[in-house]
Design a protein around this motif. Structure first.
Motif, PDB file in Angstrom:
ATOM      1  N   ILE A 152       0.860  -1.183   0.000  1.00  0.00           N
ATOM      2  CA  ILE A 152       0.000   0.000   0.000  1.00  0.00           C
ATOM      3  C   ILE A 152       0.896   1.231   0.000  1.00  0.00           C
ATOM      4  O   ILE A 152       1.661   1.441   0.931  1.00  0.00           O
ATOM      5  CB  ILE A 152      -0.949   0.006   1.216  1.00  0.00           C
ATOM      6  CG1 ILE A 152      -1.842  -1.235   1.195  1.00  0.00           C
ATOM      7  CG2 ILE A 152      -1.777   1.291   1.241  1.00  0.00           C
ATOM      8  CD1 ILE A 152      -2.699  -1.407   2.438  1.00  0.00           C
ATOM      9  N   CYS A 153       0.800   2.008  -1.061  1.00  0.00           N
ATOM     10  CA  CYS A 153       1.644   3.198  -1.192  1.00  0.00           C
ATOM     11  C   CYS A 153       0.922   4.462  -0.738  1.00  0.00           C
ATOM     12  O   CYS A 153       1.561   5.471  -0.497  1.00  0.00           O
ATOM     13  CB  CYS A 153       2.109   3.351  -2.642  1.00  0.00           C
ATOM     14  SG  CYS A 153       3.105   1.947  -3.183  1.00  0.00           S
ATOM     15  N   GLY A 154      -0.375   4.418  -0.639  1.00  0.00           N
ATOM     16  CA  GLY A 154      -1.156   5.580  -0.205  1.00  0.00           C
ATOM     17  C   GLY A 154      -1.653   5.394   1.209  1.00  0.00           C
ATOM     18  O   GLY A 154      -1.003   4.759   2.044  1.00  0.00           O
ATOM     19  N   LYS A 155      -2.828   5.917   1.454  1.00  0.00           N
ATOM     20  CA  LYS A 155      -3.422   5.841   2.783  1.00  0.00           C
ATOM     21  C   LYS A 155      -3.804   4.397   3.127  1.00  0.00           C
ATOM     22  O   LYS A 155      -4.345   3.680   2.303  1.00  0.00           O
ATOM     23  CB  LYS A 155      -4.665   6.736   2.849  1.00  0.00           C
ATOM     24  CG  LYS A 155      -5.228   6.850   4.235  1.00  0.00           C
ATOM     25  CD  LYS A 155      -6.300   7.912   4.334  1.00  0.00           C
ATOM     26  CE  LYS A 155      -6.798   7.950   5.766  1.00  0.00           C
ATOM     27  NZ  LYS A 155      -7.729   8.999   6.024  1.00  0.00           N
ATOM     28  N   ILE A 156      -3.505   4.011   4.358  1.00  0.00           N
ATOM     29  CA  ILE A 156      -3.795   2.658   4.837  1.00  0.00           C
ATOM     30  C   ILE A 156      -5.061   2.675   5.687  1.00  0.00           C
ATOM     31  O   ILE A 156      -5.216   3.531   6.559  1.00  0.00           O
ATOM     32  CB  ILE A 156      -2.607   2.101   5.649  1.00  0.00           C
ATOM     33  CG1 ILE A 156      -1.389   1.931   4.741  1.00  0.00           C
ATOM     34  CG2 ILE A 156      -2.975   0.789   6.320  1.00  0.00           C
ATOM     35  CD1 ILE A 156      -0.132   1.480   5.458  1.00  0.00           C
ATOM     36  N   PHE A 157      -5.933   1.725   5.429  1.00  0.00           N
ATOM     37  CA  PHE A 157      -7.157   1.559   6.207  1.00  0.00           C
ATOM     38  C   PHE A 157      -7.074   0.246   6.969  1.00  0.00           C
ATOM     39  O   PHE A 157      -6.501  -0.719   6.476  1.00  0.00           O
ATOM     40  CB  PHE A 157      -8.390   1.538   5.295  1.00  0.00           C
ATOM     41  CG  PHE A 157      -8.702   2.871   4.698  1.00  0.00           C
ATOM     42  CD1 PHE A 157      -9.707   3.663   5.231  1.00  0.00           C
ATOM     43  CD2 PHE A 157      -7.982   3.342   3.615  1.00  0.00           C
ATOM     44  CE1 PHE A 157      -9.976   4.908   4.684  1.00  0.00           C
ATOM     45  CE2 PHE A 157      -8.248   4.584   3.068  1.00  0.00           C
ATOM     46  CZ  PHE A 157      -9.249   5.365   3.611  1.00  0.00           C
ATOM     47  N   ILE A 158      -7.669   0.222   8.149  1.00  0.00           N
ATOM     48  CA  ILE A 158      -7.783  -1.014   8.909  1.00  0.00           C
ATOM     49  C   ILE A 158      -9.257  -1.400   8.887  1.00  0.00           C
ATOM     50  O   ILE A 158     -10.113  -0.636   9.307  1.00  0.00           O
ATOM     51  CB  ILE A 158      -7.279  -0.856  10.363  1.00  0.00           C
ATOM     52  CG1 ILE A 158      -5.831  -0.385  10.370  1.00  0.00           C
ATOM     53  CG2 ILE A 158      -7.448  -2.167  11.126  1.00  0.00           C
ATOM     54  CD1 ILE A 158      -4.847  -1.316   9.681  1.00  0.00           C
ATOM     55  N   HIS A 159      -9.515  -2.584   8.376  1.00  0.00           N
ATOM     56  CA  HIS A 159     -10.882  -3.080   8.207  1.00  0.00           C
ATOM     57  C   HIS A 159     -11.266  -3.983   9.366  1.00  0.00           C
ATOM     58  O   HIS A 159     -10.504  -4.893   9.728  1.00  0.00           O
ATOM     59  CB  HIS A 159     -10.978  -3.846   6.885  1.00  0.00           C
ATOM     60  CG  HIS A 159     -12.266  -4.553   6.677  1.00  0.00           C
ATOM     61  ND1 HIS A 159     -13.460  -3.886   6.524  1.00  0.00           N
ATOM     62  CD2 HIS A 159     -12.546  -5.883   6.605  1.00  0.00           C
ATOM     63  CE1 HIS A 159     -14.433  -4.773   6.356  1.00  0.00           C
ATOM     64  NE2 HIS A 159     -13.900  -5.987   6.404  1.00  0.00           N
ATOM     65  N   HIS A 160     -12.424  -3.720   9.968  1.00  0.00           N
ATOM     66  CA  HIS A 160     -13.001  -4.642  10.943  1.00  0.00           C
ATOM     67  C   HIS A 160     -13.645  -5.769  10.156  1.00  0.00           C
ATOM     68  O   HIS A 160     -14.612  -5.546   9.427  1.00  0.00           O
ATOM     69  CB  HIS A 160     -14.059  -3.935  11.810  1.00  0.00           C
ATOM     70  CG  HIS A 160     -13.484  -3.051  12.849  1.00  0.00           C
ATOM     71  ND1 HIS A 160     -13.255  -1.708  12.649  1.00  0.00           N
ATOM     72  CD2 HIS A 160     -13.075  -3.316  14.112  1.00  0.00           C
ATOM     73  CE1 HIS A 160     -12.742  -1.186  13.740  1.00  0.00           C
ATOM     74  NE2 HIS A 160     -12.614  -2.141  14.647  1.00  0.00           N
ATOM     75  N   MET A 161     -13.114  -6.957  10.273  1.00  0.00           N
ATOM     76  CA  MET A 161     -13.612  -8.092   9.499  1.00  0.00           C
ATOM     77  C   MET A 161     -15.053  -8.433   9.830  1.00  0.00           C
ATOM     78  O   MET A 161     -15.757  -9.015   9.010  1.00  0.00           O
ATOM     79  CB  MET A 161     -12.735  -9.316   9.740  1.00  0.00           C
ATOM     80  CG  MET A 161     -11.352  -9.184   9.161  1.00  0.00           C
ATOM     81  SD  MET A 161     -10.508 -10.761   9.235  1.00  0.00           S
ATOM     82  CE  MET A 161      -9.149 -10.336  10.277  1.00  0.00           C
ATOM     83  N   ASN A 162     -15.476  -8.097  11.035  1.00  0.00           N
ATOM     84  CA  ASN A 162     -16.857  -8.293  11.473  1.00  0.00           C
ATOM     85  C   ASN A 162     -17.424  -6.903  11.721  1.00  0.00           C
ATOM     86  O   ASN A 162     -16.940  -6.193  12.596  1.00  0.00           O
ATOM     87  CB  ASN A 162     -16.885  -9.147  12.741  1.00  0.00           C
ATOM     88  CG  ASN A 162     -16.210 -10.477  12.506  1.00  0.00           C
ATOM     89  OD1 ASN A 162     -16.722 -11.329  11.816  1.00  0.00           O
ATOM     90  ND2 ASN A 162     -15.014 -10.637  13.059  1.00  0.00           N
ATOM     91  N   PRO A 163     -18.412  -6.481  10.922  1.00  0.00           N
ATOM     92  CA  PRO A 163     -18.921  -5.113  11.031  1.00  0.00           C
ATOM     93  C   PRO A 163     -19.265  -4.733  12.470  1.00  0.00           C
ATOM     94  O   PRO A 163     -19.823  -5.535  13.222  1.00  0.00           O
ATOM     95  CB  PRO A 163     -20.182  -5.132  10.155  1.00  0.00           C
ATOM     96  CG  PRO A 163     -19.931  -6.239   9.179  1.00  0.00           C
ATOM     97  CD  PRO A 163     -19.149  -7.273   9.938  1.00  0.00           C
ATOM     98  N   ILE A 164     -18.885  -3.512  12.825  1.00  0.00           N
ATOM     99  CA  ILE A 164     -19.168  -3.035  14.179  1.00  0.00           C
ATOM    100  C   ILE A 164     -20.353  -2.077  14.170  1.00  0.00           C
ATOM    101  O   ILE A 164     -20.637  -1.429  13.169  1.00  0.00           O
ATOM    102  CB  ILE A 164     -17.934  -2.362  14.824  1.00  0.00           C
ATOM    103  CG1 ILE A 164     -17.463  -1.163  14.009  1.00  0.00           C
ATOM    104  CG2 ILE A 164     -16.816  -3.377  15.011  1.00  0.00           C
ATOM    105  CD1 ILE A 164     -16.400  -0.331  14.679  1.00  0.00           C
ATOM    106  N   LEU A 165     -21.010  -2.013  15.302  1.00  0.00           N
ATOM    107  CA  LEU A 165     -22.179  -1.160  15.507  1.00  0.00           C
ATOM    108  C   LEU A 165     -21.930  -0.273  16.728  1.00  0.00           C
ATOM    109  O   LEU A 165     -21.015  -0.552  17.517  1.00  0.00           O
ATOM    110  CB  LEU A 165     -23.422  -2.023  15.723  1.00  0.00           C
ATOM    111  CG  LEU A 165     -23.796  -2.951  14.568  1.00  0.00           C
ATOM    112  CD1 LEU A 165     -24.875  -3.937  15.000  1.00  0.00           C
ATOM    113  CD2 LEU A 165     -24.232  -2.146  13.368  1.00  0.00           C
TER     114      LEU A 165
END
Length: 141
Positions: free
Chosen positions: A75-88
């Motif tokens: 990843i050369c640009g902005k890095i995102f961290i994904h919650h594999m299980n959607p949070i509420l």
């Protein structure tokens, strides 16, 4: 009523290709569907917390700064961290294990993150095909 299985990094890391990992994480949501709606301030406060910033840094290092943790997808640009299980909102209010446990987090790009949520594989980065000798010469196959 359909139940969703819990996605984990341990299972995800057993999948070797980017495509397999994408399909494992794919949610097939719809564009514009609200997750936090008027409660958006709750998750924004969470994402500014020191606890989140620390676990975020850990996950980026663990994944080598690569999209879905796959070597070669740097990843050369902005890095995102994904919650594999959607949070509420209730997950933030109750400090659910899904929030800060690296077992439920993976490094992504914005396009990959959106493709996971909305099922649009056209957003994914594709590596060039592996070249072989004479692969562009039709009469030498």
């Amino acid at each position: 009523m359909m139940t969703m299985s819990i996605r984990t990094y341990s299972e995800l890391s057993m999948l070797r290709t980017f495509e397999e990992r994408f399909r494992y994480l794919q949610l097939n949501g719809s564009v514009g569907k609200e997750t936090f709606g008027f409660d958006r301030f709750i998750n924004q406060e969470f994402y500014r917390s020191q606890e989140w910033k620390s676990v975020r840094d850990f996950v980026i290092l663990r994944d080598g700064g690569c999209d879905l943790g796959i070597d070669g997808y740097d990843i050369c640009g902005k890095i995102f961290i994904h919650h594999m299980n959607p949070i509420l909102p209730k997950d933030i209010e109750t400090c659910s294990d899904f929030l800060l446990n690296p077992e439920y987090l993976i490094t992504t790009t914005l396009n990959t993150h959106n493709a996971i949520h909305y099922g649009d594989e056209e957003l994914l980065v594709r590596l060039p095909p592996e070249r072989t000798r004479n692969d562009t010469c039709p009469w030498k196959h």
